[in-house]
Scaffold this active site. Structure first.
Site, PDB file in Angstrom:
ATOM      1  N   GLY A   1       2.502   9.583 -24.848  1.00 34.10           N
ATOM      2  CA  GLY A   1       1.654  10.459 -24.044  1.00 34.10           C
ATOM      3  C   GLY A   1       0.187  10.261 -24.397  1.00 34.10           C
ATOM      4  N   GLY A   2      -0.319  11.111 -25.285  1.00 31.53           N
ATOM      5  CA  GLY A   2      -1.757  11.143 -25.618  1.00 31.53           C
ATOM      6  C   GLY A   2      -2.368   9.775 -25.892  1.00 31.53           C
TER       7      GLY A   2
ATOM      8  N   ASN B   1       3.170   7.784 -20.556  1.00 36.69           N
ATOM      9  CA  ASN B   1       3.347   9.020 -19.796  1.00 36.69           C
ATOM     10  C   ASN B   1       1.990   9.723 -19.738  1.00 36.69           C
ATOM     11  OD1 ASN B   1       3.987  11.496 -18.763  1.00 36.69           O
ATOM     12  ND2 ASN B   1       5.269  12.159 -20.477  1.00 36.69           N
ATOM     13  N   TRP B   2       1.342   9.605 -18.593  1.00 40.01           N
ATOM     14  CA  TRP B   2      -0.021  10.149 -18.483  1.00 40.01           C
ATOM     15  C   TRP B   2      -0.033  11.653 -18.222  1.00 40.01           C
ATOM     16  CZ3 TRP B   2      -2.686   5.779 -15.108  1.00 40.01           C
ATOM     17  CH2 TRP B   2      -2.921   4.662 -15.938  1.00 40.01           C
ATOM     18  N   LYS B   3       1.115  12.256 -18.038  1.00 43.41           N
ATOM     19  CA  LYS B   3       1.195  13.706 -17.802  1.00 43.41           C
ATOM     20  C   LYS B   3       0.188  14.117 -16.719  1.00 43.41           C
ATOM     21  CE  LYS B   3       3.062  14.180 -22.359  1.00 43.41           C
ATOM     22  NZ  LYS B   3       3.313  14.976 -23.534  1.00 43.41           N
TER      23      LYS B   3
ATOM     24  N   GLU C   1       8.795  18.857 -21.458  1.00 41.19           N
ATOM     25  CA  GLU C   1       7.934  19.832 -20.772  1.00 41.19           C
ATOM     26  C   GLU C   1       8.610  20.362 -19.501  1.00 41.19           C
ATOM     27  OE1 GLU C   1       4.515  17.254 -20.914  1.00 41.19           O
ATOM     28  OE2 GLU C   1       4.634  17.482 -23.091  1.00 41.19           O
TER      29      GLU C   1
ATOM     30  N   GLY D   1       2.958  15.760 -28.771  1.00 40.20           N
ATOM     31  CA  GLY D   1       1.594  16.275 -28.667  1.00 40.20           C
ATOM     32  C   GLY D   1       1.132  17.067 -29.873  1.00 40.20           C
TER      33      GLY D   1
ATOM     34  N   HIS E   1      12.188  15.521 -19.105  1.00 37.48           N
ATOM     35  CA  HIS E   1      11.164  15.521 -20.160  1.00 37.48           C
ATOM     36  C   HIS E   1      11.106  16.923 -20.780  1.00 37.48           C
ATOM     37  CE1 HIS E   1       7.231  15.613 -22.067  1.00 37.48           C
ATOM     38  NE2 HIS E   1       7.386  14.310 -22.184  1.00 37.48           N
TER      39      HIS E   1
ATOM     40  N   SER F   1       4.085  11.803 -30.348  1.00 37.18           N
ATOM     41  CA  SER F   1       2.923  11.469 -31.186  1.00 37.18           C
ATOM     42  C   SER F   1       2.922  10.029 -31.686  1.00 37.18           C
ATOM     43  CB  SER F   1       2.794  12.460 -32.356  1.00 37.18           C
ATOM     44  OG  SER F   1       2.574  13.763 -31.866  1.00 37.18           O
TER      45      SER F   1
ATOM     46  N   GLU G   1      12.934  12.228 -27.742  1.00 32.91           N
ATOM     47  CA  GLU G   1      11.639  12.823 -28.051  1.00 32.91           C
ATOM     48  C   GLU G   1      11.855  14.189 -28.698  1.00 32.91           C
ATOM     49  OE1 GLU G   1       8.345  11.159 -25.319  1.00 32.91           O
ATOM     50  OE2 GLU G   1       9.411  12.688 -24.208  1.00 32.91           O
TER      51      GLU G   1
HETATM   52  P1  PGA Z   1       2.767  12.457 -26.998  1.00 30.37           P
HETATM   53  O1  PGA Z   1       3.727  12.686 -25.735  1.00 30.37           O
HETATM   54  O2  PGA Z   1       2.760  10.970 -27.278  1.00 30.37           O
HETATM   55  O3  PGA Z   1       1.422  12.965 -26.551  1.00 30.37           O
HETATM   56  O4  PGA Z   1       3.339  13.226 -28.133  1.00 30.37           O
HETATM   57  C1  PGA Z   1       4.921  11.953 -25.585  1.00 30.37           C
HETATM   58  C2  PGA Z   1       5.674  12.445 -24.373  1.00 30.37           C
HETATM   59  O5  PGA Z   1       5.663  13.653 -24.104  1.00 30.37           O
HETATM   60  O6  PGA Z   1       6.295  11.655 -23.644  1.00 30.37           O
END
Ligand code: PGA
Length: 250
Positions: free
Chosen positions: A234-235, A9-11, A98, A174, A96, A213, A168
């Site tokens: 994500g990250g 997930n590159w956001k 967010e 994050g 998600h 994470s 999640e």
């Molecule tokens: P993260 O994000 O790996 O940076 O914690 C995961 C996500 O939001 O899908």
């Protein structure tokens, strides 16, 4: 053996040129492995680049991070399921954390997006997860079950069986904090039970991803936890070397 899923997930990162460079490195160095699928969720502006990069690779798939529930219309700034599908997306993230907690998306809106995803031929990955205060109040399973039931409400079991779920915990996204494999396993087992209650035996085949994470150091332990079929990252998915290490794990 069920295939493991590794989803990036590159956001709001990776411009088209960055995505192209990433995908060149990745496709050069990652050979198809029968026991796993790799999914990319770039920003909508980089989707085309990713779709082009994977067009000869059935083991690599692309999706969008969000869709509107309407197919078309005057909705400035939004992307619909049919538009995403026509641009080469095969997947979509729905609900998600967010979207839910930064943009105020409700369970009801999430449900409409799941319907829209199926209508457009996109596979929804329904994301569920509790906030820190909900975990501390002992409400984790209540929240996750509510989000799951609401998000999948009214969808026929045959369709639901093709969906993906991602657990999640909001406090782990994050933040560098991950659920322990044991804690993740407890929630994944509860999600599996709920999926079986919704769609019978078919519920056993719906992949349940863990996210929050995840990185190259903790991915093996998380993938070994009960009912963890893959990861949503994500990250740590933004760096090609780290992502290569993650998708080669386990
Ligand atoms: P993260 O994000 O790996 O940076 O914690 C995961 C996500 O939001 O899908």
């Amino acid at each position: 053996m069920a295939q493991k899923l590794f989803a990036a997930n590159w956001k709001m990162h990776q411009a088209p040129a960055d995505a192209a460079a990433f995908m060149r490195t990745f496709t050069d160095q990652y050979a198809r492995q029968q026991d796993r699928r790799v999914l990319f969720f770039p920003s909508a502006v980089a989707l085309h680049v990713v779709v082009q990069a994977i067009r000869e690779r059935a083991d690599l798939e692309a999706g969008v991070q969000n869709i509107h529930w309407e197919d078309k219309g005057a909705f400035t700034g939004e992307t619909s399921g049919p538009l995403a599908r026509a641009a080469g997306a095969r997947h979509v993230l729905v609900g998600h954390s967010e979207r839910r907690h930064v943009f105020g998306e409700t369970d009801a809106e999430t449900a409409k997006k799941v319907v829209a995803a199926f209508r457009s031929g996109l596979t929804p990955t329904l994301c569920v997860g509790e906030k820190l205060e909900e975990r501390e109040a002992g409400e984790t399973l209540t929240v996750v079950t509510r989000q799951l039931r609401a998000g999948f409400q009214g969808i026929e079991p045959e369709k639901l069986a093709t969906a993906i779920v991602a657990y999640e915990p909001v406090w782990a996204i994050g933040t560098g904090k991950t659920a322990t494999p044991q804690d993740a396993g407890v929630v994944h087992v509860a999600i599996r039970a709920e999926l079986r209650a919704m769609m019978g035996e078919r519920g056993g085949a719906v992949p349940i991803l863990y996210g929050g994470s995840v990185n190259r150091s903790n991915v093996d332990a998380l993938l070994a936890a009960d009912e963890v079929d893959g990861v949503l990252v994500g990250g740590a998915s933004l760096d090609a070397e780290q992502w290569l290490a993650i998708v080669r794990s386990a």
